[in-house]
Design an enzyme around this catalytic site. Structure first.
Site, PDB file in Angstrom:
ATOM      1  N   ASP A 303      -7.626  -3.035   2.504  1.00 36.42           N
ATOM      2  CA  ASP A 303      -6.580  -2.445   1.674  1.00 36.42           C
ATOM      3  C   ASP A 303      -7.203  -2.114   0.312  1.00 36.42           C
ATOM      4  O   ASP A 303      -8.381  -2.384   0.057  1.00 36.42           O
ATOM      5  CB  ASP A 303      -5.365  -3.379   1.552  1.00 36.42           C
TER       6      ASP A 303
HETATM    7  C1  BGC Z   1      -0.919  -0.704   0.205  1.00 40.01           C
HETATM    8  C2  BGC Z   1      -1.133  -0.136   1.583  1.00 40.01           C
HETATM    9  C3  BGC Z   1      -1.389   1.351   1.513  1.00 40.01           C
HETATM   10  C4  BGC Z   1      -2.560   1.616   0.600  1.00 40.01           C
HETATM   11  C5  BGC Z   1      -2.907   3.075   0.476  1.00 40.01           C
HETATM   12  C6  BGC Z   1      -2.005  -0.270  -0.756  1.00 40.01           C
HETATM   13  O1  BGC Z   1      -1.680  -0.616  -2.058  1.00 40.01           O
HETATM   14  O2  BGC Z   1      -0.880  -2.110   0.278  1.00 40.01           O
HETATM   15  O3  BGC Z   1      -0.030  -0.439   2.394  1.00 40.01           O
HETATM   16  O4  BGC Z   1      -1.628   1.843   2.803  1.00 40.01           O
HETATM   17  O5  BGC Z   1      -2.234   1.122  -0.691  1.00 40.01           O
HETATM   18  O6  BGC Z   1      -1.944   3.772  -0.222  1.00 40.01           O
END
Ligand code: BGC
Length: 754
Positions: A303
């Site tokens: 993530d």
């Molecule tokens: C979130 C994810 C998301 C990613 C990309 C992160 O902050 O936890 O769920 O897919 O950002 O936007």
């Protein structure tokens, strides 16, 4: 004879197609191997690097937000970056997307080995970042429909609309359970139950991926966030969870296993920590469980910035370089860095110093290349312009409206107060009556979803939908309060006196992730106060809750005539609400999460037995699975296929459902299962089956459930999945039956899939 011929033909066709599939995957593996053998270390590590699009855009000046070709060349040609993600926080038109993806892939085609870039995007309730996309109810709402067909359709529509922009990879579905109602991402989940989440998530994957993610209108899905993110102790986003291993196996892992079995080719890691181990450093979960036990063949993406966080947030390593080593060796294949080349530089250094072995790099890169091949990106990485014609079609829109209607749960309807007559005068009040944003929540057009000015002009908000339904002249609107302070509450009270009913829209504004942190689940005082002032007028108040999580409204439940738990019903929510309020649609939602009565009494429906013994009461505001209709359904003739089964057999349960009221409607029929004794404490009942049926007045249908041996099993004392022979109780509505599982002893299951 004809039948036998047909059967032989089918068998023949099956064997042809499965041998073609085997050949195809062998082909892909060979091509991956061949390509890998030509790649330098730098090219390989580049494939493992994912950057956000801002990194290759102009940051200032007249071209701000446009691709900076120098930066793009640097990323793809110099650093061999294999993946890009996201947007600069606003939705682009299909045309702009097509242009952007074409520019990126054109550069990739100039690289030595012409390896296409895989672009990934969030698509939590539709194609968030594509202008004019079909934006569905949020996942918690979709789960409230208990309608897997709708999930499948949503998956297919979203895949088409995302692919139409040229993007082949979505960061969805969220298979993590939402078992902490304070958490700001509850609305992104399918709720608190593992069986429900598994079935919903799998249906979505089936729709989004079809049989072949390489088809022009399909995408690769990404299961997130692996695993245990949704039960933070503090309720705050990205904070620690404590989940004993037995509970991890019983509750949190099964939906991910179901997603892996359904063919999701990518998984995103939990940003937070569980039992003191940050997700990105958890070898046991990322390698032992995911790879060795489940044989997951796709790739694992981190993530946002979470490899760096092992050093800067969690302090479990002494340097950012060590963070890269730990994450890669734990099993992370691609790093969502997301804005620099640190991961790339560190990883190359680590390999050269012999601290990360080459086999691990080859393994990660092979997994990434394989998905790129499966997506057909090597054949054609460019957008398919033909798809634009099918984008946001009227049929997608009508599926969306159907989903919105089915996702709204009627939780109180005193004296059948709803539906309302269309010949009345109403006062519409509350902070959530006159916006589209408050029905959509985060991940809508922008990340936080709060840019109302960017929302489509052709969709009605609740107020406009009510005006359209009963005539503008019959509707007065006074807001009365903001989310946390009273404004023109006295005018609202005065206006209520001239109305036949008050429709009060309370709840939350939009938020995503950490921005949605709260300190109390209680609905802010100002909203409660406004509701009480309106209730005190003596006019009937219909409460509509638009919110991303179940805020406690106990002080105003008693005084309200009717209540709709609408959560976030999406872009067609206004129309859906008006249809339900005035009887043009019959509500059929059921709560996918326990709705708490008190802020300090948070239960799950599958609580332990002690919660209801020795003076303890289980008394939420509304139970998981609860939901009313404008008609009545009667359950009868519950039948079990056998009184006794051995632990390898299925038990078949049938029940007859009759619409005994006078309005057509849909009913979610839920089956719960419980066992009299187990070697570990266990809930009285757990959801193990559901189906959704439509019945005209007077019509009956039979619903059949198959309970498989896996569903009889549980995680025992030794953390292994077992079946313990005993008496099982099945309940469907107010009916129940029981059957025996006979067997000499406890039986172990291989693996622990549901
Ligand atoms: C979130 C994810 C998301 C990613 C990309 C992160 O902050 O936890 O769920 O897919 O950002 O936007």
């Amino acid at each position: 004879m004809k039948r036998a011929y047909f059967a032989i033909l089918c068998l023949f066709m099956l064997s042809v197609s499965s041998s073609a599939e085997v050949k195809d995957s062998r082909n892909i593996n060979e091509r991956v191997k061949a390509l890998l053998s030509k790649m330098t270390l730098e090219e390989k590590v580049g494939q493992m690097t994912q950057l956000t699009i801002q990194t290759v855009q102009h940051s200032k000046g007249p071209d701000a937000g446009m691709i900076d070709m120098k930066k793009l060349d640097k990323a793809i040609l110099e650093y061999h970056v294999g993946s890009l993600l996201n947007v600069s926080d606003s939705a682009l038109s299909i045309r702009s997307w097509n242009g952007l993806i074409t520019t990126i892939e054109n550069v990739a085609m100039k690289s030595r080995l012409k390896i296409p870039v895989i672009y990934g995007i969030d698509a939590i309730h539709g194609a968030t970042y594509t202008k004019g996309a079909t934006l569905f109810p949020q996942p918690l709402n979709m789960s409230a429909t208990f309608d897997t067909t709708l999930l499948k359709k949503e998956g297919a529509i979203t895949a088409l609309e995302v692919r139409a922009s040229g993007i082949p990879w979505i960061f969805y579905p969220l298979m993590g359970l939402g078992r902490q109602p304070l958490w700001s991402r509850i609305y992104e989940t399918f709720g608190e139950d593992p069986y429900l989440a598994s079935r919903m998530g799998v249906s979505y994957i089936e729709g989004a991926q079809g049989k072949d993610i390489g088809a022009p209108d399909k995408v690769a899905t990404c299961l997130k966030h692996y695993v245990g993110y949704g039960f933070p102790l503090t309720g705050k986003d990205r904070t620690e969870a404590l989940i004993p291993w037995r509970m991890m196996e019983q509750y949190y892992l099964p939906p991910f296993k179901a997603g892996v079995d359904a063919g999701a080719p990518t998984i995103m890691v939990n940003s937070a920590e569980v039992n003191g181990i940050p997700g990105h450093a958890n070898y046991r979960l990322l390698t032992e469980v995911l790879r060795k036990r489940w044989h997951f063949k796709g790739f694992v993406v981190s993530d946002w910035g979470d490899i760096k966080n092992l050093y800067s947030k969690y302090h479990i390593v002494s340097s950012p370089e060590e963070a890269v080593r730990v994450a890669v060796m734990a099993g992370v294949d691609m790093s969502m860095v997301p804005t620099d080349y640190s991961f790339y530089n560190y990883l190359i250094r680590l390999v050269k110093a012999g601290k990360v072995p080459m086999w691990r790099i080859n393994q990660a890169v092979s997994r990434i290349l394989k998905v790129k091949f499966e997506l057909g990106l090597f054949k054609n990485p460019f957008p398919d312009k033909r798809l634009a014609a099918k984008f946001a079609s009227p049929s997608s829109d009508s599926t969306n409206l159907e989903a919105a209607e089915e996702s709204i749960t009627l939780v109180k309807n005193q004296g059948h107060f709803l539906p309302l007559s269309k010949n009345i005068k109403v006062l519409v009040a509350g902070p959530n009556a006159a916006e589209l944003a408050t029905m959509n929540g985060g991940w809508t057009i922008t990340w936080q979803g709060n840019a109302e000015n960017l929302y489509p002009k052709n969709k009605p908000n609740p107020l406009q939908a009510i005006e359209a339904k009963i005539g503008k002249g019959n509707v007065t609107y006074v807001q009365g309060c903001t989310y946390d302070s009273l404004t023109d509450a006295d005018s609202a009270v005065a206006a209520a006196k001239n109305a036949d009913a008050v429709i009060l829209f309370l709840g939350e504004h939009t938020y995503a992730e950490t921005a949605g942190n709260i300190n109390s689940l209680a609905l802010p005082w100002a909203q409660i106060k406004l509701a009480r002032m309106l209730i005190a007028t003596g006019k009937p108040v219909v409460l509509v809750m638009l919110e991303g999580r179940p805020r406690v409204i106990n002080p105003i439940v008693g005084g309200s005539k009717a209540i709709l738990a609408a959560f976030l019903p999406g872009m067609d929510g206004g129309e859906a609400l008006a249809n339900i309020l005035f009887g043009d649609a019959n509500p059929s939602g059921r709560l996918p999460i326990t709705y708490p009565r008190f802020v300090d009494a948070l239960y799950h429906y599958d609580h332990g037995r002690a919660s209801v013994m020795g003076g303890n009461v289980y008394d939420p505001q509304w139970n998981f699975g609860y939901g009313l209709s404008y008609t009545t359904f009667k359950y009868s003739d519950l039948r079990l296929s056998k009184e006794k089964i051995d632990e390898r057999e299925n038990e078949i349960v049938t029940v007859k459902v009759t619409n005994t009221g006078n309005m057509a409607g849909k009913d979610a029929v839920l089956l719960y299962l419980g066992e009299n004794y187990r070697q570990v404490s266990h809930p009285v009942k757990q959801l193990e089956g559901f189906g959704k049926i439509y019945l005209e007045p007077g019509q009956s249908k039979e619903v059949t459930f198959t309970i498989s041996p896996k569903q009889l099993s549980f995680i025992g004392i030794s953390d292994k999945r077992i079946i313990q022979p005993g008496t099982f109780k099945v309940s469907v509505g107010d009916l129940s039956g029981q059957f025996e599982v006979v067997g000499p002893r406890v039986r172990f299951f291989p693996g622990f899939s549901r």
